[in-house]
Design an enzyme around this catalytic site. Structure first.
Site, PDB file in Angstrom:
ATOM      1  N   HIS A   1       0.818  -1.212   0.000  1.00 40.41           N
ATOM      2  CA  HIS A   1       0.000   0.000   0.000  1.00 40.41           C
ATOM      3  C   HIS A   1       0.856   1.268   0.000  1.00 40.41           C
ATOM      4  CE1 HIS A   1      -3.992   1.391  -0.127  1.00 40.41           C
ATOM      5  NE2 HIS A   1      -4.209   1.659   1.154  1.00 40.41           N
TER       6      HIS A   1
ATOM      7  N   ASN B   1      -5.892   7.131   4.398  1.00 36.39           N
ATOM      8  CA  ASN B   1      -7.238   7.696   4.247  1.00 36.39           C
ATOM      9  C   ASN B   1      -7.275   9.206   4.415  1.00 36.39           C
ATOM     10  OD1 ASN B   1      -7.819   5.013   4.076  1.00 36.39           O
ATOM     11  ND2 ASN B   1      -9.429   5.021   5.609  1.00 36.39           N
TER      12      ASN B   1
ATOM     13  N   ASN C   1      -8.561   4.665  -1.361  1.00 36.10           N
ATOM     14  CA  ASN C   1      -8.902   5.620  -0.314  1.00 36.10           C
ATOM     15  C   ASN C   1      -7.980   6.831  -0.286  1.00 36.10           C
ATOM     16  OD1 ASN C   1     -11.119   4.153   0.636  1.00 36.10           O
ATOM     17  ND2 ASN C   1      -9.862   2.941   2.025  1.00 36.10           N
TER      18      ASN C   1
END
Length: 214
Positions: free
Chosen positions: A46, A96, A142
């Site tokens: 990620h 996020n 996100n």
């Protein structure tokens, strides 16, 4: 108290940022490149966008120039690319909320959404595949969604770095937040090089013409 070298680097960056904000500039000659990810988790899929930013900083000779800027909760480094200036950014907020750091830095440097590059992982591409996307939806990412919301625009160019999608849908979160396997790690160095090449070529080309968002 931070070490003298780190304190001086932070002071230099703060002064440089002040000059950048105040001095006039030709349109389209400054670009923000943000590597999306989670701070403190640099080895995960990620956070591969942050890995690309690390390689980009090495290529541009500013790998030792990262300094924390509390105004945008991010690590920043400034680099030159011909007549253009690049502001490299690694958010210190969770994925996020990456958009808050990106939008604040864009505000500080007087940049529009079209002048902001996002580098992030892409589930729907296999590891080793790259794609430069010019604007559009977040496609479920996100970090990109946060950037779109905070910049109030979806016009940002995005370098999507494939990390592959696991076969079972329930394994997606574990896959994304997990570290690259030993076999995958062997593919990373050439991937980061190609990602850097793609970014620099695109920025060079756009720097030679009036800003149009494409």
């Amino acid at each position: 108290m931070p070490p003298p070298g780190l304190w001086r680097a932070g002071l230099w960056l703060s002064r440089a940022m002040s000059r950048c904000v105040l001095e006039p500039r030709p349109p389209g000659k400054r670009w923000l490149v943000a590597g999306l990810g989670n701070p403190g988790l640099p080895g995960t899929r990620h956070s591969v966008g942050m890995a690309v930013l690390g390689q980009l900083a090495r290529r541009l000779g500013v790998a030792e120039s990262w300094a924390r800027d509390r105004r945008c909760a991010a690590d920043l480094a400034l680099a030159s690319l011909g007549d253009a200036q690049l502001v490299l950014l690694r958010p210190r907020r969770l994925m996020n909320a990456n958009g808050r750091s990106v939008a604040r830095a864009a505000e500080l440097f007087g940049l529009t959404a079209e002048e902001v590059y996002l580098v992030h992982d892409e589930l729907d591409k296999p590891l080793g595949k790259l794609a430069l996307k010019l604007g559009g939806s977040a496609r479920g990412h996100n970090g990109v969604r946060s950037c779109i919301s905070c910049l109030n625009s979806n016009a940002m160019p995005r370098l999507r770095v494939g990390i592959g999608r696991p076969t079972h849908p329930d394994a997606v979160q574990t896959h994304v937040l997990g570290c690259f396997s030993p076999c995958e790690q062997e593919l990373l160095p050439p991937l980061l090089e190609r990602a850097t090449d793609l970014l620099l070529d695109h920025i060079r080309e756009r720097s030679q013409r009036p800003l149009s968002g494409t």
